[in-house]
Design a protein around this motif. Structure first.
Motif, mmCIF file in Angstrom:
data_model
loop_
_atom_site.group_PDB
_atom_site.id
_atom_site.type_symbol
_atom_site.label_atom_id
_atom_site.label_comp_id
_atom_site.label_asym_id
_atom_site.label_seq_id
_atom_site.Cartn_x
_atom_site.Cartn_y
_atom_site.Cartn_z
ATOM 1 N N UNK A 121 0.836 -1.207 0.000
ATOM 2 C CA UNK A 121 0.000 0.000 0.000
ATOM 3 C C UNK A 121 0.868 1.252 0.000
ATOM 4 N N UNK A 177 2.257 1.799 -3.266
ATOM 5 C CA UNK A 177 1.219 2.256 -4.192
ATOM 6 C C UNK A 177 0.981 3.754 -4.043
ATOM 7 N N UNK A 217 3.975 -2.800 -5.902
ATOM 8 C CA UNK A 217 2.941 -1.830 -5.510
ATOM 9 C C UNK A 217 1.558 -2.247 -6.002
ATOM 10 N N UNK A 218 1.525 -2.995 -7.122
ATOM 11 C CA UNK A 218 0.229 -3.416 -7.650
ATOM 12 C C UNK A 218 -0.467 -4.394 -6.707
ATOM 13 N N UNK A 254 -1.139 -3.954 -3.783
ATOM 14 C CA UNK A 254 -2.021 -3.218 -2.877
ATOM 15 C C UNK A 254 -3.451 -3.231 -3.373
ATOM 16 N N UNK A 255 -3.594 -3.216 -4.693
ATOM 17 C CA UNK A 255 -4.918 -3.034 -5.275
ATOM 18 C C UNK A 255 -5.605 -4.384 -5.469
ATOM 19 N N UNK A 256 -4.811 -5.389 -5.751
ATOM 20 C CA UNK A 256 -5.285 -6.778 -5.845
ATOM 21 C C UNK A 256 -6.646 -6.980 -6.484
#
Ligand code: ADP
Ligand code: MG
Lengths: 362, 257
Positions: free
Chosen positions: A273, A276, A354-355, A357-359
């Motif tokens: 997160x 991100x 960082x991706x 975080x969005x999952x």
């Protein structure tokens, strides 16, 4: 507000285990180091204090003071060598001494000398001595008459000197004649004729060691540092203790590495997160290292305080000696181990995407 | 190949949209996960322009590629093909380092699951943004003032000193919105911001999002699979199996709510 430090403050319990373990390891490092220093300093003080360019042994002595014998004839040859400016005799006798008012014998090293070692005044009158101040722990006071050896040879303590012990026995610095008298009264098996000493302390210019050995044909000359290392057990003690100290540091490294990589693993989501929303790997990694360093500093402070207490509590005959240098070495070693140990987490921090975080939908 | 694109559905329709430069332009985006037999085409030749201040709902079923497309738009994920321009900055060729800086300063994110820093208070969670930017001294003081203002706006003044664990789900998501808005980005990306909330709270959060975006003129893309949420947007774009489709005319486009 620094994220890493705020976490340390708000969630100290997460770091307790690591701090406690590192505290004990730093205590261990200080005690081991203190013992090594105590053994080393207590064994070698009398030699380290010598202001000598070379120390001359008889070559049959195999670099041992107690086996070495230098006769007046040999001394005359040494004095005639080019570059030699000053020559003094030196000899040690290890004995027990009765201290007035004390039931236990004090371990003393009666040292006969001519050229004053650093911190030691010129030789006192016959039958008198400058005593190493570690003998205070054995109850010795200025003005006391010590009865030395089985023959109870009396020696009067005139004053204190520091860091002049020999093989963990308290230095008693006397004239050569007094020393020979002590030796002959108490060690008739190793009788010394007039003028005979164990070694010569030689000052001079140039490469006088080989010149002396060539001139006499029957001596072996060492520099002061070589003489220190030739003392029985000194090298062995140092290598043994250093092996244990460096192994302990390897354990510190492993503890920090393991602890912080587990912590980093646990923080994968949070770091994702933070990445991100724009945290760099560098910033997150610096935070991990910072936490490891703070934990190490806290552990060192507590461990250092415990070591100081242990030093006071331990009986005086334990040769523990905590020097400033030992504290500095231990501190630096702990910090380096903390930085290197936590650096193991760099790869893990770097790899957090960082991706993540969005999952996708859970 | 940037001038016109048949699937570009950029015509602004909301009254509040006074676009000059578009906030976001996606051009021919394709994203393939994996390689060879395992390759999954998650997004295929998607083009989309979001005008300044426009609120776009991206609607599609689970697995249709919404999160993937949003991640690409926000510089979280590199597209396999295509161009991404945010606020005039082409980020398609950015290095990871440049993308980090871009995310820190140019976009805001609100994620599906709540992910505040658990050991920081609501206010500190907003201040994280300024800390990441390395704020010191006066800038730090300014940031604190701004955090307080934002929390007041989000109706969270009384919660400023609470840790996330002490907040309700709706409150946490409002803090996350505050964090996304902290740097005044021109574009905020929402990934199913209400799916973890119950309907009523979810609607309140959507109203808040709409009001905040409108009052700031901030453009946003709100990903959802819930058709009820689309009327908070100026325009709805559908996505099915990674392919963008046009909105159902005005039907999905709400005016003022
Ligand atoms: N990291 C990934 N690796 C491989 N496949 C992925 C990955 N992320 C998403 N996918 C696949 O891509 C497709 C689109 O996923 P996603 O963008 O998460 O859709 P949505 O957000 O609409 O549910 C799905 O088939 C999903 O399984
Ligand atoms: Mg999704």
């Amino acid at each position: 507000m620094n994220l890493a430090l705020t976490e340390l403050r708000r969630r100290p319990s997460r770091f307790t285990v690591a701090t406690v373990v590192l505290t004990f390891l730093s205590l261990l490092l200080l005690l081991l180091g203190g013992l090594l220093d105590g053994l080393y300093l207590g064994s070698t003080g009398a030699i380290r204090a010598q202001e000598a360019d070379v120390i001359v042994y008889s070559d049959s002595a195999r670099d041992s003071f107690l086996r070495s014998r230098i006769t007046p004839d040999m001394r005359e040859v040494v004095e005639g060598v080019d570059g030699v400016t000053e020559v003094g005799g030196l000899g040690f006798t290890l004995l027990g001494a009765t201290v007035p008012g004390e039931s236990d014998l004090a371990d003393v090293a009666v040292a006969g000398y001519e050229l004053a070692p650093s911190g030691v005044p010129a030789p006192p009158p016959a039958g008198h001595a400058w005593a190493d101040d570690r003998l205070r722990d054995a109850g010795v006071a200025i003005g006391d008459t010590l009865l030395v050896g089985p023959a109870a040879t009396p020696i009067v303590v005139d004053g204190w000197v520091e860091d002049t012990n020999y093989l963990l026995q308290g230095g008693l610095w006397v004239t050569l004649d007094t020393w020979r008298a002590v030796q002959n009264a108490n060690r008739p098996d190793a009788f010394l004729a007039d003028g005979v000493v164990q070694v010569l302390v030689v000052r001079g210019e140039g490469d006088i060691g080989p010149a002396i050995d060539a001139a006499t044909g029957s001596t072996s000359s060492l520099t002061r540092d070589e003489a220190v290392n030739a003392l029985p057990g000194v090298k062995e003690q140092r290598s043994t203790f250093n092996a244990i100290i460096y192994s302990t540091l390897a354990v510190v490294l492993a503890v920090v590495g393991l602890f912080f990589s587990l912590l980093t693993l646990e923080r994968t989501g949070l770091y994702g997160v933070l990445k991100a929303i724009g945290a760099s790997t560098r910033r997150l990694f610096v935070g991990v290292v910072l936490q490891a360093v703070v934990v190490a500093v806290i552990a060192f402070v507590i461990g250092g305080a415990l070591a100081t207490l242990a030093d006071r509590a331990l009986p005086a005959d334990v040769p523990l000696q905590l020097t400033t240098g030992r504290y500095v070495f231990t501190f630096v070693a702990l910090i380096v181990a903390a930085v290197l140990g936590s650096a193991v987490s760099l790869r893990r921090v770097t790899r957090i995407d960082p991706a993540s975080a969005i999952g996708s939908a859970a | 190949m940037s001038s016109s694109n048949p699937s570009d559905s950029s015509a602004p329709s909301g009254a509040a949209v006074l676009a000059t430069a578009p906030a976001l332009r996606l051009d021919g985006i394709r994203k393939v996960y994996g390689t060879g037999e395992n390759a999954i085409v998650a997004v295929d030749h998607a083009s989309l322009t979001v005008g300044g201040g426009e609120i776009v709902a991206l609607l599609g079923p689970s697995g249709s590629g919404k999160t993937t497309l949003l991640s690409i738009a926000g510089g979280l994920l590199a597209a396999t093909e295509g161009t991404v321009v945010v606020g005039g900055e082409d980020i398609s060729g950015h290095s990871p380092r440049e993308l980090t800086e871009f995310r820190r300063s140019k976009v805001g994110f609100v994620f599906q699951s709540v992910n505040l820093v658990p050991f920081l208070t609501a206010e500190e969670n907003l201040l994280v943004v300024s800390e990441l930017a390395g704020a010191r001294g006066a800038a730090r003081k300014q940031a604190r003032t701004r955090a307080k203002e934002l929390l007041a706006e989000l109706g969270l003044s009384h919660r400023a000193g609470n840790l996330p664990a002490q907040l309700s789900g709706g409150e946490r998501q409002r803090v996350a919105i505050g964090r996304a808005l902290f740097n005044s980005p021109a574009l905020v990306l929402f990934d199913e911001p209400t799916s973890a909330l119950d309907t009523k709270i979810g609607e309140q959060v959507m109203e808040l999002i709409q009001a905040e975006m409108r009052s700031r003129g901030t453009a946003s893309v709100i990903v959802t699979h819930d058709t009820r949420m689309t009327h908070y947007a100026d325009r709805t774009v559908r996505i099915v199996d990674g392919v963008l489709g046009l909105a159902d005319a005005a039907g999905d486009v709400s005016g003022d709510h």
